[in-house]
Motif scaffolding. Structure first.
Motif, PDB file in Angstrom:
ATOM      1  N   HIS A 246      36.900  26.400  35.163  1.00 46.41           N
ATOM      2  CA  HIS A 246      37.137  26.488  36.558  1.00 46.41           C
ATOM      3  C   HIS A 246      35.831  27.505  36.836  1.00 46.41           C
ATOM      4  N   ARG A 247      35.284  27.528  38.101  1.00 49.53           N
ATOM      5  CA  ARG A 247      34.497  28.330  38.535  1.00 49.53           C
ATOM      6  C   ARG A 247      34.940  29.583  38.972  1.00 49.53           C
ATOM      7  N   TRP A 248      34.335  30.772  38.394  1.00 53.73           N
ATOM      8  CA  TRP A 248      34.882  31.963  38.491  1.00 53.73           C
ATOM      9  C   TRP A 248      33.995  32.859  39.413  1.00 53.73           C
ATOM     10  N   GLY A 308      45.448  28.910  25.940  1.00 54.74           N
ATOM     11  CA  GLY A 308      46.439  28.844  27.297  1.00 54.74           C
ATOM     12  C   GLY A 308      45.505  28.299  28.550  1.00 54.74           C
ATOM     13  N   GLU A 309      46.094  28.520  29.648  1.00 53.46           N
ATOM     14  CA  GLU A 309      45.448  27.745  30.717  1.00 53.46           C
ATOM     15  C   GLU A 309      44.427  28.876  31.276  1.00 53.46           C
ATOM     16  N   THR A 310      43.347  28.284  31.885  1.00 52.17           N
ATOM     17  CA  THR A 310      42.396  29.057  32.504  1.00 52.17           C
ATOM     18  C   THR A 310      42.805  29.177  34.093  1.00 52.17           C
ATOM     19  N   GLU A 311      42.593  30.234  34.447  1.00 48.62           N
ATOM     20  CA  GLU A 311      43.009  30.801  36.185  1.00 48.62           C
ATOM     21  C   GLU A 311      42.060  29.974  36.992  1.00 48.62           C
ATOM     22  N   ASN A 312      42.558  29.426  38.251  1.00 47.54           N
ATOM     23  CA  ASN A 312      41.807  28.818  39.110  1.00 47.54           C
ATOM     24  C   ASN A 312      41.685  30.164  40.125  1.00 47.54           C
ATOM     25  N   VAL A 313      40.425  30.413  40.155  1.00 47.35           N
ATOM     26  CA  VAL A 313      40.056  31.409  41.061  1.00 47.35           C
ATOM     27  C   VAL A 313      39.759  30.965  42.497  1.00 47.35           C
ATOM     28  N   PRO A 314      40.489  31.134  43.711  1.00 46.72           N
ATOM     29  CA  PRO A 314      40.054  30.664  44.940  1.00 46.72           C
ATOM     30  C   PRO A 314      38.609  31.181  45.473  1.00 46.72           C
ATOM     31  N   GLU A 315      38.168  30.076  46.181  1.00 43.41           N
ATOM     32  CA  GLU A 315      36.640  30.306  46.332  1.00 43.41           C
ATOM     33  C   GLU A 315      36.535  31.791  47.196  1.00 43.41           C
ATOM     34  N   GLY A 316      37.452  32.229  47.997  1.00 41.35           N
ATOM     35  CA  GLY A 316      37.180  33.377  48.616  1.00 41.35           C
ATOM     36  C   GLY A 316      37.421  34.551  47.850  1.00 41.35           C
ATOM     37  N   LEU A 317      37.929  34.437  46.353  1.00 36.22           N
ATOM     38  CA  LEU A 317      37.955  35.461  45.698  1.00 36.22           C
ATOM     39  C   LEU A 317      36.786  35.430  44.474  1.00 36.22           C
ATOM     40  N   GLN A 318      35.876  34.769  44.580  1.00 36.75           N
ATOM     41  CA  GLN A 318      35.005  34.473  43.586  1.00 36.75           C
ATOM     42  C   GLN A 318      33.751  35.431  44.072  1.00 36.75           C
ATOM     43  N   ARG A 319      33.391  36.358  43.111  1.00 35.87           N
ATOM     44  CA  ARG A 319      32.435  37.204  43.405  1.00 35.87           C
ATOM     45  C   ARG A 319      31.135  36.845  43.444  1.00 35.87           C
ATOM     46  N   ARG A 320      30.161  37.140  44.372  1.00 29.22           N
ATOM     47  CA  ARG A 320      28.777  36.867  44.277  1.00 29.22           C
ATOM     48  C   ARG A 320      27.784  37.878  43.592  1.00 29.22           C
ATOM     49  N   LEU A 321      27.388  37.804  42.441  1.00 28.42           N
ATOM     50  CA  LEU A 321      26.675  38.570  41.777  1.00 28.42           C
ATOM     51  C   LEU A 321      25.007  38.608  42.157  1.00 28.42           C
ATOM     52  N   HIS A 322      24.783  39.587  42.128  1.00 26.50           N
ATOM     53  CA  HIS A 322      23.064  39.999  42.158  1.00 26.50           C
ATOM     54  C   HIS A 322      22.412  40.349  40.783  1.00 26.50           C
ATOM     55  N   ARG A 323      21.411  39.568  40.592  1.00 25.39           N
ATOM     56  CA  ARG A 323      20.696  39.559  39.342  1.00 25.39           C
ATOM     57  C   ARG A 323      20.104  41.108  39.112  1.00 25.39           C
TER      58      ARG A 323
END
Length: 323
Positions: A246-248, A308-323
């Motif tokens: 899943h995309r986190w 075990g299962e991998t959590e599905n992170v809703p798009e609205g809860l996905q953080r956008r990181l800065h490098r």
């Protein structure tokens, strides 16, 4: 205004009483195309690249990805590129890729096998380094990796392979620890993936599923696998999704960096020049060092728990990181 000559209007004869055939006009290709338009699998650029690959006897997908990596170097700030520039980059990348393929010719698979016929193996690190160093778009291998592959049952040639190594991206590791309570020391990274043209459908997702099981046995301390997917190169992460990853989170992009027209990652620049400082590199190498100007897309971080299962992170809860 230029009118159509009468002889052109009546140049096609048809039986009396039959309806007039619709006039078809071939679409006129614009002088430029956007980076975004080039990324699609069925884009005009992709078709042009596949024809170039056939002419030069190189891997089509490898040529597409390698050229997409270099197009930002010549793209304008608005992401537009002239077709003549694209053709130049395709020709240059084809020549380079053909030379790289020749260096590992004895490792290239040629036979087609069904997915269920392929063998999953722990792959020789020296051979994996040759393939990643010449055929992967980064043209480098990650030192200290475990390598796994699907190989054909007759010749033992790799069809799809990947490397797995401890996560070194501190920004990603810190976010995983804060948000998901997994220590960075327990996160390993799918650092390289390469699949040959003869690979059957779903080969990468099947390989990833087998790697998850293998890592549980080879490195039981590993709790999570992660990887970075760069959509600027046409990647969507579909193989990871098919393997129940899943995309986190996402990461804001940096400009691509080039030396002597060839792409170099920050890791490669640091190893070669002991710095990634753009101002220093430009002052030292003048026109030999370049960086992309067009806006690039965020990288995507996909994750998979080893147990075990991998959590599905809703798009609205996905953080956008800065490098």
């Amino acid at each position: 205004m230029v009118s159509t000559p009468p002889q052109q209007k009546a140049s096609v004869a048809r039986p009396a009483g039959s309806p007039a055939a619709p006039l078809t006009v071939a679409p006129v290709r614009s002088a430029t195309v956007s980076l975004d338009e080039c990324r699609g699998h069925d884009s005009e650029f992709a078709e042009l690249a596949r024809k170039a690959a056939e002419r030069n006897n190189v891997e089509p997908r490898a040529l597409i990805v390698r050229t997409l990596l270099h197009l930002p170097r010549v793209a304008r700030r608005d992401g537009q590129i002239r077709w003549r520039q694209i053709e130049t980059e395709l020709a240059r990348c084809s020549t380079e890729l053909r030379a790289d393929q020749a260096k590992v010719a004895d490792l290239l698979p040629h036979a087609n096998f069904k997915l269920q016929e392929l063998l999953f193996v722990r792959y020789d690190g020296r051979l994996a380094e040759q393939i990643f160093g010449h055929l992967h778009y980064l043209r480098s291998a990650r030192p200290g990796s475990l390598n796994y592959a699907l190989v054909d049952p007759r010749y033992g040639q790799p069809v799809s392979l990947c490397s797995v190594s401890p996560l070194e991206w501190k920004r990603v590791g810190s976010q995983i620890t804060r948000q998901f309570d997994v220590p960075m020391s327990a996160v390993w990274d799918i650092s390289r993936v390469y699949s040959f043209a003869v690979a059957p459908p779903n080969a990468i997702s099947y390989l990833l599923s087998r790697v998850r099981t293998a890592i549980r046995q080879a490195a039981p301390q590993v709790e999570l696998l992660s990887t970075a997917v760069d959509p600027n190169l046409g990647f969507t992460g579909s193989s990871y999704l098919a393997a129940n990853w899943h995309r986190w989170m996402t990461i804001k992009p940096r400009p691509y960096l080039y030396f002597d027209r060839g792409y170099m990652s920050p890791r490669q620049l640091r190893a070669a020049f002991q710095t990634t400082n753009v101002a220093e590199l430009r002052a030292t190498f003048d026109n030999r060092f370049e960086q992309s100007q067009a806006t690039l897309l965020d990288s995507m971080i996909f994750c998979c728990r080893t147990r075990g299962e991998t959590e599905n992170v809703p798009e609205g809860l996905q953080r956008r990181l800065h490098r």
